[in-house]
Scaffold this motif. Sequence first.
Motif, mmCIF file in Angstrom:
data_model
loop_
_atom_site.group_PDB
_atom_site.id
_atom_site.type_symbol
_atom_site.label_atom_id
_atom_site.label_comp_id
_atom_site.label_asym_id
_atom_site.label_seq_id
_atom_site.Cartn_x
_atom_site.Cartn_y
_atom_site.Cartn_z
ATOM 1 N N VAL A 10 46.155 35.972 26.637
ATOM 2 C CA VAL A 10 45.673 36.189 28.009
ATOM 3 C C VAL A 10 44.464 37.121 28.007
ATOM 4 O O VAL A 10 43.449 36.863 28.662
ATOM 5 C CB VAL A 10 46.801 36.763 28.898
ATOM 6 C CG1 VAL A 10 46.287 37.000 30.306
ATOM 7 C CG2 VAL A 10 47.987 35.817 28.911
ATOM 8 N N LEU A 11 44.566 38.200 27.209
ATOM 9 C CA LEU A 11 43.437 39.134 27.105
ATOM 10 C C LEU A 11 42.236 38.456 26.463
ATOM 11 O O LEU A 11 41.094 38.673 26.869
ATOM 12 C CB LEU A 11 43.826 40.331 26.246
ATOM 13 C CG LEU A 11 44.432 41.533 26.961
ATOM 14 C CD1 LEU A 11 44.708 42.639 25.957
ATOM 15 C CD2 LEU A 11 43.470 42.035 28.039
ATOM 16 N N LEU A 12 42.508 37.625 25.456
ATOM 17 C CA LEU A 12 41.431 36.916 24.766
ATOM 18 C C LEU A 12 40.636 36.086 25.772
ATOM 19 O O LEU A 12 39.405 36.165 25.839
ATOM 20 C CB LEU A 12 42.008 36.006 23.675
ATOM 21 C CG LEU A 12 41.025 35.055 22.990
ATOM 22 C CD1 LEU A 12 40.016 35.834 22.155
ATOM 23 C CD2 LEU A 12 41.747 34.046 22.099
ATOM 24 N N ARG A 13 41.373 35.306 26.573
ATOM 25 C CA ARG A 13 40.719 34.451 27.561
ATOM 26 C C ARG A 13 39.895 35.296 28.539
ATOM 27 O O ARG A 13 38.733 35.019 28.794
ATOM 28 C CB ARG A 13 41.778 33.649 28.320
ATOM 29 C CG ARG A 13 41.194 32.568 29.198
ATOM 30 C CD ARG A 13 42.276 31.912 30.037
ATOM 31 N NE ARG A 13 43.463 31.604 29.238
ATOM 32 C CZ ARG A 13 44.723 31.781 29.658
ATOM 33 N NH1 ARG A 13 44.971 32.272 30.852
ATOM 34 N NH2 ARG A 13 45.728 31.466 28.888
ATOM 35 N N ALA A 14 40.519 36.368 29.055
ATOM 36 C CA ALA A 14 39.860 37.187 30.075
ATOM 37 C C ALA A 14 38.587 37.838 29.538
ATOM 38 O O ALA A 14 37.529 37.797 30.170
ATOM 39 C CB ALA A 14 40.817 38.251 30.579
ATOM 40 N N ARG A 15 38.678 38.423 28.335
ATOM 41 C CA ARG A 15 37.510 39.158 27.822
ATOM 42 C C ARG A 15 36.387 38.204 27.439
ATOM 43 O O ARG A 15 35.217 38.483 27.671
ATOM 44 C CB ARG A 15 37.904 40.011 26.624
ATOM 45 C CG ARG A 15 38.926 41.053 27.039
ATOM 46 C CD ARG A 15 38.690 42.395 26.424
ATOM 47 N NE ARG A 15 39.512 43.371 27.131
ATOM 48 C CZ ARG A 15 40.304 44.250 26.533
ATOM 49 N NH1 ARG A 15 40.333 44.327 25.235
ATOM 50 N NH2 ARG A 15 41.010 45.087 27.245
ATOM 51 N N VAL A 16 36.757 37.072 26.850
ATOM 52 C CA VAL A 16 35.725 36.107 26.446
ATOM 53 C C VAL A 16 35.016 35.553 27.681
ATOM 54 O O VAL A 16 33.784 35.501 27.740
ATOM 55 C CB VAL A 16 36.335 34.970 25.593
ATOM 56 C CG1 VAL A 16 35.376 33.804 25.475
ATOM 57 C CG2 VAL A 16 36.682 35.502 24.208
ATOM 58 N N ASN A 17 35.803 35.176 28.684
ATOM 59 C CA ASN A 17 35.168 34.626 29.887
ATOM 60 C C ASN A 17 34.313 35.657 30.609
ATOM 61 O O ASN A 17 33.238 35.342 31.108
ATOM 62 C CB ASN A 17 36.220 34.040 30.827
ATOM 63 C CG ASN A 17 36.761 32.720 30.301
ATOM 64 O OD1 ASN A 17 36.083 32.019 29.555
ATOM 65 N ND2 ASN A 17 37.985 32.392 30.664
ATOM 66 N N ALA A 18 34.790 36.904 30.647
ATOM 67 C CA ALA A 18 34.003 37.959 31.294
ATOM 68 C C ALA A 18 32.686 38.170 30.553
ATOM 69 O O ALA A 18 31.619 38.292 31.166
ATOM 70 C CB ALA A 18 34.794 39.259 31.351
ATOM 71 N N SER A 19 32.741 38.177 29.225
ATOM 72 C CA SER A 19 31.520 38.379 28.438
ATOM 73 C C SER A 19 30.544 37.231 28.638
ATOM 74 O O SER A 19 29.340 37.438 28.773
ATOM 75 C CB SER A 19 31.850 38.476 26.953
ATOM 76 O OG SER A 19 32.357 39.740 26.660
ATOM 77 N N LEU A 20 31.073 36.011 28.653
ATOM 78 C CA LEU A 20 30.196 34.844 28.826
ATOM 79 C C LEU A 20 29.556 34.870 30.210
ATOM 80 O O LEU A 20 28.374 34.550 30.370
ATOM 81 C CB LEU A 20 30.988 33.548 28.641
ATOM 82 C CG LEU A 20 31.357 33.203 27.195
ATOM 83 C CD1 LEU A 20 32.251 31.983 27.162
ATOM 84 C CD2 LEU A 20 30.101 32.957 26.361
ATOM 85 N N GLU A 21 30.359 35.261 31.193
ATOM 86 C CA GLU A 21 29.850 35.317 32.567
ATOM 87 C C GLU A 21 28.716 36.335 32.673
ATOM 88 O O GLU A 21 27.667 36.063 33.251
ATOM 89 C CB GLU A 21 31.001 35.686 33.512
ATOM 90 C CG GLU A 21 30.725 35.378 34.974
ATOM 91 C CD GLU A 21 30.324 33.921 35.179
ATOM 92 O OE1 GLU A 21 29.442 33.703 36.015
ATOM 93 O OE2 GLU A 21 30.867 33.014 34.494
ATOM 94 N N LYS A 22 28.946 37.500 32.052
ATOM 95 C CA LYS A 22 27.917 38.544 32.076
ATOM 96 C C LYS A 22 26.647 38.049 31.388
ATOM 97 O O LYS A 22 25.546 38.309 31.839
ATOM 98 C CB LYS A 22 28.421 39.811 31.368
ATOM 99 C CG LYS A 22 29.095 40.777 32.324
ATOM 100 C CD LYS A 22 29.318 42.119 31.662
ATOM 101 C CE LYS A 22 30.721 42.201 31.111
ATOM 102 N NZ LYS A 22 31.021 43.468 30.437
#
Lengths: 348, 111
Positions: free
Chosen positions: A115-127
Amino acid sequence: MTAIHEPGHLLVVDDNRVNRLLLIHGLEQEGHDVAYAENGRQALDMLASRPFDLMLLDIEMPVMNGFQVLEALLADPNFRDLPVIMTSASDELDRVVKCIEMGAEDYLTKPLNPVLLRARVNASLEKKRLRDQQRKLLHTFAMPEVADELMKNGLTLGGKHVDASVMFADIRSFTAIAETQDPADTIGLLNDYFALMFDAVTAHGGIPNQMAGDGLMAVFGAPVAHEDHCERAVRAALEMMENLAAFNAQQASLRKVQIRIGIGVASGVMIAGYTGTQHRAQYTCIGDTVNLGARLEQHTKVAGCPILIDANTRSGLPEDIAIEPLGPVLFKGKQQSVDVFSVRVPGG
Amino acid sequence: MELDMTVYDELKETTGSDFVDELVETYLDDAPKLLGELKSSMEAQDVEAFRRAAHSLKSSSATFGARGLSEMARELEMLAKENNLSEAATKLPALERALHSVETELKGLRQ
């Protein structure tokens, strides 16, 4: 708020096969395109071969470890902005902190929580997407050097002293030209003219920072410092004259109006910075040196020479640029007279 | 029982049992190699190689919930960081036994 998660091109760097498989599997399940490297050296080679949106980087690796990879990325302008998420063992948080301080964007501890993996990766990509968008916009409206500096250091409207050369260029009797022409032709003429002048200025590392009517102001040596800013400014001025001669020849063959210009260059310490508001700002320079540049440009009409420079600019020129001293001139609003030099234009 | 089944089951649930089987295969393939590296680097008194092998074993063992083994590997990693390979040598046999138990358990869990 529901973010739309577009797939990204990710690079997983880990020497441990179990960790690597787990990461790749988790990311591929999210729809990302995932490549991997087994050590830092391999990762850098892969980065050079194709673009990635995000790197997930292990710290402990043979050949080249995570710290060394981060260092290499930061030193390379092409990769400086690549977001990096550190993946590390939970007992090496002190090393993670060092990585974040060095510029890594975020971290995940192993064993990975999906869950953390998904959240952090998506947040980084979004940024990253937002940053890319911002960069594209900036490059549309600002010169690349200014845009790069803004991206790197953020927008601060505060100024600083810089040692630079400032150039002013103006079309002679432009009002008279404009009055004899169709308005659309006048704008077309100005656009052609500015395109040619911009080419010459930017070819020598200058920044055209202001256009007002038919006037152009450009700065050399700021915001990116160039030790040889005097030479760059004068070579740009000579190239402007050359471009203009070609332009006039073309105009003549089309039986269209030809133009003449005057260029003034002054060098020294000036205050440079962004003026305006957070919403609309431009890079500009002010101070005595800048005023002198404008006065020199105006003086070209009186002197009958197209390029005039001050003593500071002259002292920064190599010998192959032909200079003619015109003696001291007392400019309006100045207490002391200033030595003025004319730059000889080949074939002019 | 060496494996923490909560960790193992969660791994299976989030990644799928086919994938866990593949992951277990990889571990069963790599863990003995890491043990081999621990032994050979001990012999050669190569602290760096020993530390790295211990670090890697710690990390992948934790993935399956092999807490005890992972903790032993961590201890070896720490000892290597302190340049204390002689104490690490005394702990290596216990780690080897734990690894064999983990391997046996993982093999039994495969479908």
